[in-house]
Write a protein that holds these residues in place. Structure first.
Motif, PDB file in Angstrom:
ATOM      1  N   GLN A  31       0.835  -1.211   0.000  1.00 14.69           N
ATOM      2  CA  GLN A  31       0.000   0.000   0.000  1.00 14.69           C
ATOM      3  C   GLN A  31       0.871   1.262   0.000  1.00 14.69           C
ATOM      4  O   GLN A  31       0.618   2.212  -0.738  1.00 14.69           O
ATOM      5  CB  GLN A  31      -0.903  -0.015   1.221  1.00 14.69           C
ATOM      6  CG  GLN A  31      -2.081   0.906   1.072  1.00 14.69           C
ATOM      7  CD  GLN A  31      -3.059   0.741   2.209  1.00 14.69           C
ATOM      8  OE1 GLN A  31      -2.754   0.118   3.226  1.00 14.69           O
ATOM      9  NE2 GLN A  31      -4.233   1.284   2.046  1.00 14.69           N
ATOM     10  N   ARG A  34       2.439   1.770  -3.324  1.00  9.83           N
ATOM     11  CA  ARG A  34       1.501   2.403  -4.271  1.00  9.83           C
ATOM     12  C   ARG A  34       1.517   3.930  -4.132  1.00  9.83           C
ATOM     13  O   ARG A  34       1.524   4.656  -5.121  1.00  9.83           O
ATOM     14  CB  ARG A  34       0.067   1.910  -4.024  1.00  9.83           C
ATOM     15  CG  ARG A  34      -0.198   0.508  -4.474  1.00  9.83           C
ATOM     16  CD  ARG A  34      -1.699   0.153  -4.339  1.00  9.83           C
ATOM     17  NE  ARG A  34      -1.883  -1.279  -4.454  1.00  9.83           N
ATOM     18  CZ  ARG A  34      -1.936  -1.935  -5.607  1.00  9.83           C
ATOM     19  NH1 ARG A  34      -1.834  -1.272  -6.739  1.00  9.83           N
ATOM     20  NH2 ARG A  34      -2.090  -3.246  -5.634  1.00  9.83           N
ATOM     21  N   LYS A  55      -2.983   2.514  -8.899  1.00 15.58           N
ATOM     22  CA  LYS A  55      -4.223   1.907  -8.415  1.00 15.58           C
ATOM     23  C   LYS A  55      -4.512   0.575  -9.124  1.00 15.58           C
ATOM     24  O   LYS A  55      -5.001  -0.376  -8.501  1.00 15.58           O
ATOM     25  CB  LYS A  55      -5.368   2.894  -8.662  1.00 15.58           C
ATOM     26  CG  LYS A  55      -6.602   2.626  -7.861  1.00 15.58           C
ATOM     27  CD  LYS A  55      -7.622   3.720  -8.097  1.00 15.58           C
ATOM     28  CE  LYS A  55      -8.985   3.271  -7.622  1.00 15.58           C
ATOM     29  NZ  LYS A  55     -10.051   4.168  -8.024  1.00 15.58           N
ATOM     30  N   THR A  56      -4.220   0.509 -10.414  1.00 21.95           N
ATOM     31  CA  THR A  56      -4.632  -0.673 -11.186  1.00 21.95           C
ATOM     32  C   THR A  56      -3.571  -1.772 -11.240  1.00 21.95           C
ATOM     33  O   THR A  56      -3.889  -2.918 -11.555  1.00 21.95           O
ATOM     34  CB  THR A  56      -4.979  -0.286 -12.643  1.00 21.95           C
ATOM     35  OG1 THR A  56      -3.849   0.388 -13.196  1.00 21.95           O
ATOM     36  CG2 THR A  56      -6.205   0.597 -12.707  1.00 21.95           C
ATOM     37  N   ALA A  57      -2.323  -1.434 -10.939  1.00 19.35           N
ATOM     38  CA  ALA A  57      -1.255  -2.443 -11.042  1.00 19.35           C
ATOM     39  C   ALA A  57      -1.378  -3.484  -9.936  1.00 19.35           C
ATOM     40  O   ALA A  57      -1.823  -3.196  -8.829  1.00 19.35           O
ATOM     41  CB  ALA A  57       0.102  -1.768 -10.969  1.00 19.35           C
ATOM     42  N   ALA A  58      -0.952  -4.701 -10.279  1.00 22.37           N
ATOM     43  CA  ALA A  58      -0.764  -5.737  -9.259  1.00 22.37           C
ATOM     44  C   ALA A  58       0.741  -5.831  -9.040  1.00 22.37           C
ATOM     45  O   ALA A  58       1.535  -5.266  -9.809  1.00 22.37           O
ATOM     46  CB  ALA A  58      -1.326  -7.067  -9.756  1.00 22.37           C
ATOM     47  N   PHE A  60       3.979  -8.634  -8.060  1.00 20.63           N
ATOM     48  CA  PHE A  60       4.410 -10.013  -7.855  1.00 20.63           C
ATOM     49  C   PHE A  60       5.602 -10.024  -6.902  1.00 20.63           C
ATOM     50  O   PHE A  60       6.512  -9.194  -7.025  1.00 20.63           O
ATOM     51  CB  PHE A  60       4.910 -10.635  -9.173  1.00 20.63           C
ATOM     52  CG  PHE A  60       3.835 -11.166 -10.084  1.00 20.63           C
ATOM     53  CD1 PHE A  60       2.493 -11.137  -9.746  1.00 20.63           C
ATOM     54  CD2 PHE A  60       4.194 -11.733 -11.311  1.00 20.63           C
ATOM     55  CE1 PHE A  60       1.529 -11.641 -10.603  1.00 20.63           C
ATOM     56  CE2 PHE A  60       3.243 -12.237 -12.168  1.00 20.63           C
ATOM     57  CZ  PHE A  60       1.902 -12.185 -11.818  1.00 20.63           C
ATOM     58  N   VAL A  66       0.930 -13.006  -6.940  1.00 22.54           N
ATOM     59  CA  VAL A  66       0.374 -11.686  -6.631  1.00 22.54           C
ATOM     60  C   VAL A  66       0.389 -11.508  -5.114  1.00 22.54           C
ATOM     61  O   VAL A  66       0.022 -12.412  -4.369  1.00 22.54           O
ATOM     62  CB  VAL A  66      -1.083 -11.561  -7.143  1.00 22.54           C
ATOM     63  CG1 VAL A  66      -1.698 -10.238  -6.707  1.00 22.54           C
ATOM     64  CG2 VAL A  66      -1.142 -11.675  -8.649  1.00 22.54           C
ATOM     65  N   VAL A  67       0.862 -10.328  -4.668  1.00 19.83           N
ATOM     66  CA  VAL A  67       0.858 -10.056  -3.226  1.00 19.83           C
ATOM     67  C   VAL A  67      -0.169  -8.954  -2.931  1.00 19.83           C
ATOM     68  O   VAL A  67      -0.370  -8.063  -3.762  1.00 19.83           O
ATOM     69  CB  VAL A  67       2.264  -9.654  -2.703  1.00 19.83           C
ATOM     70  CG1 VAL A  67       3.173 -10.867  -2.653  1.00 19.83           C
ATOM     71  CG2 VAL A  67       2.889  -8.553  -3.540  1.00 19.83           C
ATOM     72  N   ASN A  68      -0.809  -9.031  -1.779  1.00 19.45           N
ATOM     73  CA  ASN A  68      -1.851  -8.041  -1.491  1.00 19.45           C
ATOM     74  C   ASN A  68      -1.264  -6.794  -0.823  1.00 19.45           C
ATOM     75  O   ASN A  68      -0.068  -6.727  -0.540  1.00 19.45           O
ATOM     76  CB  ASN A  68      -3.003  -8.651  -0.689  1.00 19.45           C
ATOM     77  CG  ASN A  68      -2.565  -9.089   0.686  1.00 19.45           C
ATOM     78  OD1 ASN A  68      -1.633  -8.526   1.264  1.00 19.45           O
ATOM     79  ND2 ASN A  68      -3.220 -10.095   1.223  1.00 19.45           N
ATOM     80  N   ASP A  69      -2.125  -5.813  -0.586  1.00 17.71           N
ATOM     81  CA  ASP A  69      -1.663  -4.513  -0.081  1.00 17.71           C
ATOM     82  C   ASP A  69      -0.993  -4.585   1.288  1.00 17.71           C
ATOM     83  O   ASP A  69      -0.204  -3.722   1.648  1.00 17.71           O
ATOM     84  CB  ASP A  69      -2.837  -3.529  -0.027  1.00 17.71           C
ATOM     85  CG  ASP A  69      -3.075  -2.886  -1.382  1.00 17.71           C
ATOM     86  OD1 ASP A  69      -2.395  -3.285  -2.346  1.00 17.71           O
ATOM     87  OD2 ASP A  69      -3.922  -1.981  -1.468  1.00 17.71           O
ATOM     88  N   SER A  80       7.931  -7.235  -8.748  1.00 17.99           N
ATOM     89  CA  SER A  80       7.572  -6.908 -10.142  1.00 17.99           C
ATOM     90  C   SER A  80       6.263  -6.141 -10.162  1.00 17.99           C
ATOM     91  O   SER A  80       5.312  -6.537  -9.478  1.00 17.99           O
ATOM     92  CB  SER A  80       7.389  -8.184 -10.963  1.00 17.99           C
ATOM     93  OG  SER A  80       8.572  -8.935 -10.976  1.00 17.99           O
ATOM     94  N   ILE A  81       6.229  -5.084 -10.951  1.00 19.95           N
ATOM     95  CA  ILE A  81       4.959  -4.366 -11.119  1.00 19.95           C
ATOM     96  C   ILE A  81       4.257  -4.929 -12.357  1.00 19.95           C
ATOM     97  O   ILE A  81       4.868  -5.074 -13.410  1.00 19.95           O
ATOM     98  CB  ILE A  81       5.153  -2.833 -11.205  1.00 19.95           C
ATOM     99  CG1 ILE A  81       3.791  -2.145 -11.363  1.00 19.95           C
ATOM    100  CG2 ILE A  81       6.104  -2.420 -12.319  1.00 19.95           C
ATOM    101  CD1 ILE A  81       3.819  -0.642 -11.132  1.00 19.95           C
ATOM    102  N   ILE A  82       2.977  -5.251 -12.171  1.00 20.60           N
ATOM    103  CA  ILE A  82       2.192  -5.880 -13.243  1.00 20.60           C
ATOM    104  C   ILE A  82       1.044  -4.937 -13.625  1.00 20.60           C
ATOM    105  O   ILE A  82      -0.044  -4.991 -13.038  1.00 20.60           O
ATOM    106  CB  ILE A  82       1.629  -7.255 -12.772  1.00 20.60           C
ATOM    107  CG1 ILE A  82       2.743  -8.137 -12.178  1.00 20.60           C
ATOM    108  CG2 ILE A  82       0.898  -7.974 -13.894  1.00 20.60           C
ATOM    109  CD1 ILE A  82       3.804  -8.587 -13.178  1.00 20.60           C
TER     110      ILE A  82
END
Lengths: 88, 152
Positions: A31, A34, A55-58, A60, A66-69, A80-82
């Motif tokens: 978070q 971001r 806001k829209t990127a996930a 890794f 995928v890791v959460n906030d 990695s930014i996805i």
């Protein structure tokens, strides 16, 4: 602390290098990353090109998951930014 | 072997439909469905000369395998599937993706092909940058894979 952000897709506009080194306060999570990323985009005057990326990127982790906030980042960690995907 | 998935570096190799046809050929299959995606010369009224595909290689291959396995489980466990996607600079007219499916019957073959294509667009971390004849270039928008519960 500092993390290494591996750039993919539209996020490559942020740098001509594959990896962006980002300084963060200790114990930061995704978070926080971001919000720092949003600041970097504003400072580089890239709002038009990268609108909503923070806001829209996930993201890794090094395990390519995928890791959460709430995911706690470690010093020197490679993330990695996805950005939104669109192959095919 | 019933499954082949690969990201093809456009600098070194071209995606070949002959290789795909050979892979899915089997006397057990009564149907073959082949989807070929190519770089088009126009998008949103802009003249395109090429597309650069960027990819998170490891995650793409992982997603390809998972999507194809799901497709087999859903439609035909014995289907043979060949899936290749280009990575790098691909000029207009060249193949960007090829999905070939050999299956017992036509319905399953069509369904598997379509399922794989749509799922790739939503699951596989691949990005497109269009290069225009006028000289500009642009990353195309896509589908966010950020966990939905986090997006307010």
């Amino acid at each position: 602390m500092e993390i290494q952000l591996k750039l993919y897709g539209s996020s490559k506009i942020l740098s001509n290098k594959e990896i962006l080194h980002i300084k963060l306060p200790n114990n930061s999570n995704i978070q926080k990353l971001r919000s720092v990323l949003n600041k970097i985009i504003s400072e580089k005057y890239l709002k038009n090109n990268l609108q909503n990326l923070s806001k829209t990127a996930a993201f890794f982790s090094e395990a390519d998951e995928v890791v959460n906030d709430n995911y706690k980042l470690k010093d020197k960690e490679l993330i990695s930014i996805i950005p939104p995907i669109g192959g095919g | 072997m019933t499954l082949h998935t690969l990201l093809v570096d456009a600098k070194e190799e071209k995606i070949s439909s002959e290789k795909a046809k050979k892979f899915i050929l089997s006397e057990e299959n009564g149907a073959e469905s082949i989807f070929i995606g190519r770089v088009r010369n126009e998008n949103n009224e802009k003249k395109v000369k090429a597309v650069t595909y960027d990819a998170h290689d490891k995650a793409v291959i992982k997603s390809f395998k998972s999507i194809c396995t799901d497709a087999k489980n859903k439609f035909d466990k014995n289907a043979k599937i060949f899936l290749e996607h280009a990575k790098g600079y691909v000029p207009v007219g060249e193949i960007s993706i090829l999905i070939a499916v050999g299956s017992g019957h036509r319905d399953e073959a069509f369904k598997i092909c379509r399922y794989i294509l749509e799922e790739i667009k939503h699951q596989s971390p691949i990005w497109k940058k269009e290069h225009y004849i006028e000289g500009k270039e642009e990353w195309l928008p896509g589908h966010s894979i950020r966990p939905k519960e986090e997006v307010k």
